[in-house]
Scaffold this motif. Structure first.
Motif, short mmCIF file in Angstrom:
data_model
loop_
_atom_site.label_atom_id
_atom_site.label_comp_id
_atom_site.label_asym_id
_atom_site.label_seq_id
_atom_site.Cartn_x
_atom_site.Cartn_y
_atom_site.Cartn_z
N SER A 58 0.82 -1.21 0.00
CA SER A 58 0.00 0.00 0.00
C SER A 58 0.86 1.26 0.00
N SER A 224 -6.19 -3.69 -0.42
CA SER A 224 -6.03 -2.25 -0.53
C SER A 224 -6.34 -1.72 -1.92
N TYR A 228 -9.99 -0.02 -2.74
CA TYR A 228 -9.90 1.43 -2.78
C TYR A 228 -10.46 1.96 -4.10
N GLU A 309 -7.26 -1.70 7.48
CA GLU A 309 -7.18 -1.18 7.46
C GLU A 309 -7.61 -0.61 7.62
N PRO A 312 -5.74 1.77 4.71
CA PRO A 312 -5.85 0.41 4.38
C PRO A 312 -6.66 -0.24 5.43
#
Length: 315
Positions: A58, A224, A228, A309, A312
């Motif tokens: 990440s 991640s 995302y 996370e 993350p």
């Protein structure tokens, strides 16, 4: 987590064609699948080494894409972002230690108490006492049936919840001082630096095995990069309150991934606990949005983004 720029164009264009609700659900599945893959590595690579590889993935990606500005920062700025990165590292470290000892679904359910308590304690509505009570009933349900739950694993999940709560508070302060995802990028580097000594020490020679390293990096991508991107696209096309309610499904997704990938069977009362926390989180999110309480999204994802996370994610 919301990245203002730098989203891979191919993945982003493909995501635009999918309904936003499905994007969020796919992101949830990706995060928990990443957690399942991570747990599958624990026999060959210690949890601390796996979480370090995940954070490293990440941090490298965010640094390359965001290119955060480091000049003209005050001591207060650095203090906040270092605290933020520390909370991010601890959140992920604790939840991976919990994963190594108890089922994914239980770990994520307990961890979810962190952001839920932040939402409840920050509210003056009587209705939120109901949600807090429902979440408490869920936790109590874990003790109503005799199981082989490792108390150390449960303790680590509680620590992850506390770290997630701290992460949320520091995330708000970081967002006020750093634009876009700059704070997250810097915080991720801080987290990698903090966990490097124990991660490398525990990983040892196993970190030289390219196969294990690739699996560790895959955990970072699943936990991640993919979620995302999907969440960023979805949030452009759906109300934050809907996003928050959907994110409440994380404990159930973790339980299902644990069942399908790892063969982790939950008892009836453990499923009751999962359902109670999901209902409390969803209810708190909806009433908060209706009363103008803002987005209860896991900003750090996890680390949701909050939160692994999670931020993350923590999971």
């Amino acid at each position: 987590m919301r990245i203002s720029s730098g989203t891979p164009p191919t993945l982003r264009s493909a995501a635009e064609a999918v309904p936003p609700t499905w994007l969020v659900l796919l992101g949830i599945v990706s995060v928990q699948t990443g957690a399942g893959v991570a747990k599958g590595l624990f026999e060959e690579l210690p949890p601390t080494a796996v979480v370090w590889l995940r954070l490293l993935t990440s941090a490298v990606l965010l640094t390359v894409l965001v290119r955060p500005a480091l000049r003209a920062r005050t001591r207060a700025d650095w203090a906040v972002v270092i605290g933020y990165g520390t909370a991010l590292a601890l959140m992920n470290f604790f939840i991976y230690q919990a994963f190594a000892r108890i089922p994914l679904g239980i770990a994520v359910t307990v961890e979810y108490l962190g952001p839920l308590m932040i939402a409840v304690l920050g509210s003056r509505r009587r209705l939120d006492l109901l949600w807090a009570g429902l979440a408490g009933a869920g936790v109590a349900a874990l003790g109503l049936e005799r199981t082989d739950l490792d108390p150390v694993g449960v303790f680590f999940a509680v620590l992850a919840a506390v770290a997630w709560a701290g992460y949320i508070l520091l995330s708000a302060a970081t967002g006020q001082r750093f634009s876009g995802a700059s704070g997250l990028a810097i915080g991720s580097v801080v987290g990698v630096a903090l966990l490097a000594p124990p991660g490398i020490a525990e990983g040892g020679a196993a970190l030289l095995d390219w196969r294990l390293v690739l699996f560790g990096l895959a955990v970072g991508v699943l936990s991640s990069v993919v979620p995302y991107t999907l969440e960023l696209t979805a949030l452009r096309r759906m109300p934050p309150r809907v996003f928050g309610v959907l994110m409440s499904l994380q404990p159930a997704a973790a339980a299902l991934v644990g069942l399908l990938l790892l063969g982790e069977m939950l008892t009836v009362w453990q499923w009751v606990a999962v359902a109670c926390v999901i209902a409390a989180s969803a209810g708190s999110t909806r009433t908060s949005a209706r009363d103008g309480g803002g987005d209860t999204e896991r900003t750090a994802r996890t680390p949701s983004p909050g939160d692994d996370e999670g931020p993350p994610q923590a999971t």
